[in-house]
Design an enzyme around this catalytic site. Structure first.
Site, short mmCIF file in Angstrom:
data_model
loop_
_atom_site.label_atom_id
_atom_site.label_comp_id
_atom_site.label_asym_id
_atom_site.label_seq_id
_atom_site.Cartn_x
_atom_site.Cartn_y
_atom_site.Cartn_z
N THR A 112 43.62 49.70 40.34
CA THR A 112 42.63 48.98 41.14
C THR A 112 43.02 49.27 42.56
OG1 THR A 112 42.31 47.34 39.50
CG2 THR A 112 41.60 46.77 41.64
N SER A 120 45.49 32.90 34.68
CA SER A 120 45.81 31.48 34.49
C SER A 120 46.00 30.77 35.83
CB SER A 120 47.06 31.32 33.64
OG SER A 120 48.15 31.97 34.24
N LYS A 140 44.32 48.77 49.35
CA LYS A 140 44.78 47.64 48.54
C LYS A 140 45.06 48.15 47.14
CE LYS A 140 43.09 45.26 45.88
NZ LYS A 140 43.20 45.23 44.36
N GLU A 193 53.28 45.84 41.34
CA GLU A 193 53.55 44.52 40.78
C GLU A 193 54.95 44.46 40.19
OE1 GLU A 193 48.96 43.28 39.71
OE2 GLU A 193 50.20 44.21 38.16
N ASN A 203 51.15 39.97 35.21
CA ASN A 203 49.95 40.32 34.46
C ASN A 203 49.67 39.36 33.31
OD1 ASN A 203 48.65 42.98 35.47
ND2 ASN A 203 50.85 43.28 35.68
N THR A 261 44.42 41.43 46.42
CA THR A 261 44.36 40.59 45.22
C THR A 261 45.80 40.18 44.88
OG1 THR A 261 44.27 42.60 43.85
CG2 THR A 261 42.18 41.48 44.31
#
EC number: 2.3.1.35
Length: 407
Positions: free
Chosen positions: A191, A407, A180, A278, A402, A154
């Protein structure tokens, strides 16, 4: 940008009894694979662990029900939509996907386990997934691990894949796995999805015990942001293709070498998630020694690893070691003698007996903090227990990723 060695291994061993495919179903992303199917041989043993989040996703609920009734033959994963927070309709859609795959493959519905990852709270386009199943089944092959690892991504910036060959007393085993995850990572099982397969012949009950134990050392010892996802799942498959001699107890001579090799693979896959956290710019190992129990060491390690103040200090390369001490202090260790606590950043002692180390200099601290990989070693000096947690820093990009996710 992922931190450190995140390269896909040059050799990815196919596992006899496992076939994979990756297909573009258009669940959320355009022009990329987002549907992954794994076919498991009939006689294989499979173990599963799932999220402890009470608001677990619909596919997790269906997976648990199916796994309790039958040995899995197919795993089906979609990315881009978590199918979580979707109520009864979400569960129905997960069941529909399993039923469609089962009908096409000629197996019982309960032998299909569903997995989803992506945005929470949006209806799942199960019709698109079902429409992609024919192509997914037609393209199953044993050497599709890299395509599958890319298909389950993702916000991941890299495919997370590892593979190794293990020689035990003349027997040769292979282990290959993929994972992942990049954000919403604080497994009690984040996740996070993990799929590992071996051609070793391991009894199903023992395999489940092994997975539970190894998971505690790996996926349950990482954190990016402290959030436990609704969709975490990890699967370990033993196809038995390498040997007719079944490993059915810890006393079997091949058990410990295989356990250690599997643990190495799981830890590598877990660390890859943190290295690709991230917005991460640093990979941090938080090692706590000298505890009375492993649990208190774990509590201290997670307190430090979760601390936004600690994580932002590392992003800034600022040796603000007082933030580490503060996190140790609120970790909940009973009767902690703070005047016995030592703290190191790599080889540099920054805190001795609860205060600044006499040998410490700001220059030494800055030198260590400029490194992309750093070990925080905390010695509680109250016992022999030890535990380790892996984390990353917290950067501006984490907030941007995040904030922009939907968007």
């Amino acid at each position: 940008m992922a931190v450190g060695n995140v390269a896909v291994p040059e050799t990815i061993y196919p596992i006899e009894g496992i076939k994979l495919s990756a297909t573009a179903a258009g669940v959320r992303y355009k022009d990329r694979d987002d549907l992954v199917v794994i076919e498991i041989a009939t006689d294989a043993a499979t173990a599963v662990v799932t999220t402890k989040n009470a608001f677990c996703a619909a596919p997790v609920r269906v997976l648990r029900e199916h796994f309790a009734k039958a040995s899995p033959r197919y795993l089906v994963t979609n990315t881009g939509n978590a199918n979580a927070g979707t109520g009864a309709d979400g569960k129905r859609r997960a069941i529909d996907i399993c039923a469609a795959l089962a009908a096409k493959a000629g197996v019982n519905n309960n032998t299909v386990l569903p997995f989803s990852t992506g945005v929470i709270g949006e209806p799942l386009n199960s019709e698109a997934i079902i429409a992609g199943l024919d192509n997914a089944l037609a393209n199953l092959a044993p050497d599709n691990w890299l395509a599958a690892a890319n298909g389950i991504r993702t916000t991941d910036t890299i495919p997370k894949l590892t593979s190794k060959k293990v020689n035990v007393a003349g027997s040769h085993y292979h282990i290959t796995g993929m994972s992942k995850g990049s954000g919403m990572i604080r497994p009690n099982m984040a996740t996070m999805l993990g799929y590992v397969a071996t051609d070793a012949n391991i009894a199903a009950d023992l395999l489940q015990e092994m997975l539970s134990a190894i998971n505690e050392q790996s996926f349950n010892r990482i954190t990016v942001d402290g959030d436990t996802s609704t969709n975490d799942c990890c699967v370990l498959i033993a196809t038995g293709a390498a040997s007719s001699d079944i490993i059915d107890s810890p006393e079997h001579p091949h058990y410990q070498p295989l356990f250690d090799a599997l643990a190495e693979v799981f830890i590598r896959l877990a660390q890859l998630i943190v290295r690709d956290g991230e917005g991460a710019t640093k990979f941090m190992t938080v090692k706590v020694t000298g505890g009375k129990t492993t649990q208190e060491c774990c509590d201290v390690a997670y307190a430090v690893a979760h601390s936004p103040l600690v994580k932002t200090a590392f992003f800034a390369s600022d040796a603000n070691w007082g933030r580490i001490l503060a996190a140790v202090g609120y970790a909940g260790v009973e009767d902690l003698d703070t005047e016995q606590v030592d703290v190191y950043l790599d080889e540099v002692m920054i805190c001795q007996n609860g205060g600044v180390a006499p040998t410490y200099t700001e220059e030494a601290g800055k030198t260590v903090m400029s490194r992309p990989e750093i070990t925080i070693h905390i010695d509680l000096a109250r016992g022999e227990a030890i535990d380790t947690v892996y984390t990353c820093d917290l950067s501006y990009d984490y907030v941007k990723i995040n904030a922009d996710y939907r968007s």
